[in-house]
Design a protein around this motif. Structure first.
Motif, PDB file in Angstrom:
ATOM      1  N   PRO A 173       0.916 -16.945  -7.961  1.00 17.93           N
ATOM      2  CA  PRO A 173       0.683 -15.271  -7.857  1.00 17.93           C
ATOM      3  C   PRO A 173       0.559 -14.677  -6.593  1.00 17.93           C
ATOM      4  O   PRO A 173      -0.140 -15.553  -5.652  1.00 17.93           O
ATOM      5  CB  PRO A 173      -0.434 -15.002  -8.990  1.00 17.93           C
ATOM      6  CG  PRO A 173      -1.216 -16.265  -8.842  1.00 17.93           C
ATOM      7  CD  PRO A 173      -0.196 -17.245  -8.534  1.00 17.93           C
ATOM      8  N   HIS A 174       1.090 -13.728  -6.534  1.00 16.23           N
ATOM      9  CA  HIS A 174       0.729 -12.832  -5.251  1.00 16.23           C
ATOM     10  C   HIS A 174      -0.507 -12.134  -5.078  1.00 16.23           C
ATOM     11  O   HIS A 174      -1.205 -11.796  -5.864  1.00 16.23           O
ATOM     12  CB  HIS A 174       1.858 -11.884  -4.733  1.00 16.23           C
ATOM     13  CG  HIS A 174       3.145 -12.500  -4.293  1.00 16.23           C
ATOM     14  ND1 HIS A 174       3.426 -13.312  -3.400  1.00 16.23           N
ATOM     15  CD2 HIS A 174       4.194 -12.530  -5.218  1.00 16.23           C
ATOM     16  CE1 HIS A 174       4.602 -13.692  -3.451  1.00 16.23           C
ATOM     17  NE2 HIS A 174       5.251 -13.388  -4.525  1.00 16.23           N
ATOM     18  N   SER A 175      -1.206 -12.202  -3.755  1.00 15.30           N
ATOM     19  CA  SER A 175      -2.207 -11.350  -3.572  1.00 15.30           C
ATOM     20  C   SER A 175      -2.065 -10.062  -3.778  1.00 15.30           C
ATOM     21  O   SER A 175      -0.878  -9.445  -3.971  1.00 15.30           O
ATOM     22  CB  SER A 175      -2.511 -11.435  -2.008  1.00 15.30           C
ATOM     23  OG  SER A 175      -3.596 -10.543  -1.475  1.00 15.30           O
ATOM     24  N   THR A 176      -3.313  -9.429  -4.137  1.00 15.78           N
ATOM     25  CA  THR A 176      -3.279  -7.752  -4.558  1.00 15.78           C
ATOM     26  C   THR A 176      -3.368  -7.000  -3.163  1.00 15.78           C
ATOM     27  O   THR A 176      -3.180  -5.697  -3.375  1.00 15.78           O
ATOM     28  CB  THR A 176      -4.387  -7.531  -5.491  1.00 15.78           C
ATOM     29  OG1 THR A 176      -5.586  -7.870  -4.987  1.00 15.78           O
ATOM     30  CG2 THR A 176      -4.192  -8.274  -6.810  1.00 15.78           C
ATOM     31  N   MET A 177      -3.604  -7.412  -2.084  1.00 13.60           N
ATOM     32  CA  MET A 177      -3.883  -6.842  -0.735  1.00 13.60           C
ATOM     33  C   MET A 177      -2.460  -6.755  -0.296  1.00 13.60           C
ATOM     34  O   MET A 177      -1.580  -7.669  -0.193  1.00 13.60           O
ATOM     35  CB  MET A 177      -4.851  -7.378  -0.010  1.00 13.60           C
ATOM     36  CG  MET A 177      -5.981  -7.700  -0.375  1.00 13.60           C
ATOM     37  SD  MET A 177      -7.083  -8.409   0.863  1.00 13.60           S
ATOM     38  CE  MET A 177      -6.981  -7.463   2.082  1.00 13.60           C
ATOM     39  N   PHE A 178      -2.099  -5.570  -0.205  1.00 16.40           N
ATOM     40  CA  PHE A 178      -0.558  -5.101   0.376  1.00 16.40           C
ATOM     41  C   PHE A 178      -0.006  -5.858   1.637  1.00 16.40           C
ATOM     42  O   PHE A 178       0.999  -6.501   1.681  1.00 16.40           O
ATOM     43  CB  PHE A 178      -0.521  -3.564   0.825  1.00 16.40           C
ATOM     44  CG  PHE A 178       0.826  -3.230   1.254  1.00 16.40           C
ATOM     45  CD1 PHE A 178       1.856  -3.143   0.252  1.00 16.40           C
ATOM     46  CD2 PHE A 178       1.072  -3.115   2.706  1.00 16.40           C
ATOM     47  CE1 PHE A 178       3.116  -3.015   0.734  1.00 16.40           C
ATOM     48  CE2 PHE A 178       2.579  -2.879   2.986  1.00 16.40           C
ATOM     49  CZ  PHE A 178       3.362  -2.672   1.805  1.00 16.40           C
ATOM     50  N   ALA A 179      -0.896  -6.048   2.632  1.00 17.54           N
ATOM     51  CA  ALA A 179      -0.288  -6.747   3.759  1.00 17.54           C
ATOM     52  C   ALA A 179      -0.173  -8.430   3.583  1.00 17.54           C
ATOM     53  O   ALA A 179       0.674  -8.872   4.099  1.00 17.54           O
ATOM     54  CB  ALA A 179      -1.638  -6.697   5.056  1.00 17.54           C
ATOM     55  N   GLU A 180      -1.042  -8.864   2.732  1.00 22.81           N
ATOM     56  CA  GLU A 180      -1.037 -10.347   2.323  1.00 22.81           C
ATOM     57  C   GLU A 180       0.087 -10.320   1.466  1.00 22.81           C
ATOM     58  O   GLU A 180       0.825 -11.539   1.535  1.00 22.81           O
ATOM     59  CB  GLU A 180      -2.296 -10.761   1.855  1.00 22.81           C
ATOM     60  CG  GLU A 180      -3.385 -11.066   2.719  1.00 22.81           C
ATOM     61  CD  GLU A 180      -4.664 -11.522   2.032  1.00 22.81           C
ATOM     62  OE1 GLU A 180      -4.554 -12.124   0.851  1.00 22.81           O
ATOM     63  OE2 GLU A 180      -5.781 -11.426   2.616  1.00 22.81           O
ATOM     64  N   ALA A 181       0.139  -9.748   0.674  1.00 26.06           N
ATOM     65  CA  ALA A 181       1.466  -9.563  -0.417  1.00 26.06           C
ATOM     66  C   ALA A 181       2.843  -9.589   0.279  1.00 26.06           C
ATOM     67  O   ALA A 181       3.560 -10.412   0.089  1.00 26.06           O
ATOM     68  CB  ALA A 181       1.362  -8.644  -1.504  1.00 26.06           C
ATOM     69  N   ALA A 182       2.878  -8.857   1.286  1.00 25.82           N
ATOM     70  CA  ALA A 182       4.174  -8.590   2.087  1.00 25.82           C
ATOM     71  C   ALA A 182       4.359  -9.989   2.728  1.00 25.82           C
ATOM     72  O   ALA A 182       5.613 -10.322   2.743  1.00 25.82           O
ATOM     73  CB  ALA A 182       3.953  -7.560   2.963  1.00 25.82           C
ATOM     74  N   ILE A 183       3.327 -10.687   3.451  1.00 29.49           N
ATOM     75  CA  ILE A 183       3.729 -11.937   4.046  1.00 29.49           C
ATOM     76  C   ILE A 183       4.144 -12.878   3.043  1.00 29.49           C
ATOM     77  O   ILE A 183       5.059 -13.814   3.368  1.00 29.49           O
ATOM     78  CB  ILE A 183       2.079 -12.290   4.867  1.00 29.49           C
ATOM     79  CG1 ILE A 183       2.189 -11.462   6.168  1.00 29.49           C
ATOM     80  CG2 ILE A 183       2.153 -13.667   5.181  1.00 29.49           C
ATOM     81  CD1 ILE A 183       0.674 -11.550   6.654  1.00 29.49           C
TER      82      ILE A 183
END
Length: 105
Positions: free
Chosen positions: A32-42
């Protein structure tokens, strides 16, 4: 000169290595991806790189399977384009190659 059985072993070992790598890539992509936008983008960028690696691995597996088929047919080491023999040096570097150096160029 390397024997056909040695080549077959090399191809099967590489296919196994790639298959194991693809399992790891799939497992990583299922995380699963992070819920934080910047981390999810990375993480999405990382997923794209993994998907590219997976696609390259699948392509190489297909090439290996085709080479194994040529071994069974007795045509391994013969260029599929011109019918000339593929050099030992080329097969040492690219054991799954279907083409001689001239036709590949």
């Amino acid at each position: 000169m390397i024997s056909i059985e040695t080549r077959r072993g090399q191809l099967l070992a590489r296919k196994d290595e790639l298959s194991q790598r693809l399992v790891k890539i799939d497992a990583e992509l299922d995380q699963p991806h992070s819920t934080m936008f910047a981390e999810a983008a990375i993480e999405r960028e990382g997923d794209e790189a993994l998907e590219d690696l997976g696609a390259a691995g699948l392509l190489e597996i297909r090439m290996i399977e085709a080479a194994l088929d040529r071994i069974e047919a007795g045509t391994y080491g013969i260029c599929v384009s011109c019918g000339d023999e593929i050099s030992e040096e080329r097969l040492n570097v690219l054991p799954a190659t279907p083409k001689c150096r001239d036709c590949a160029a």
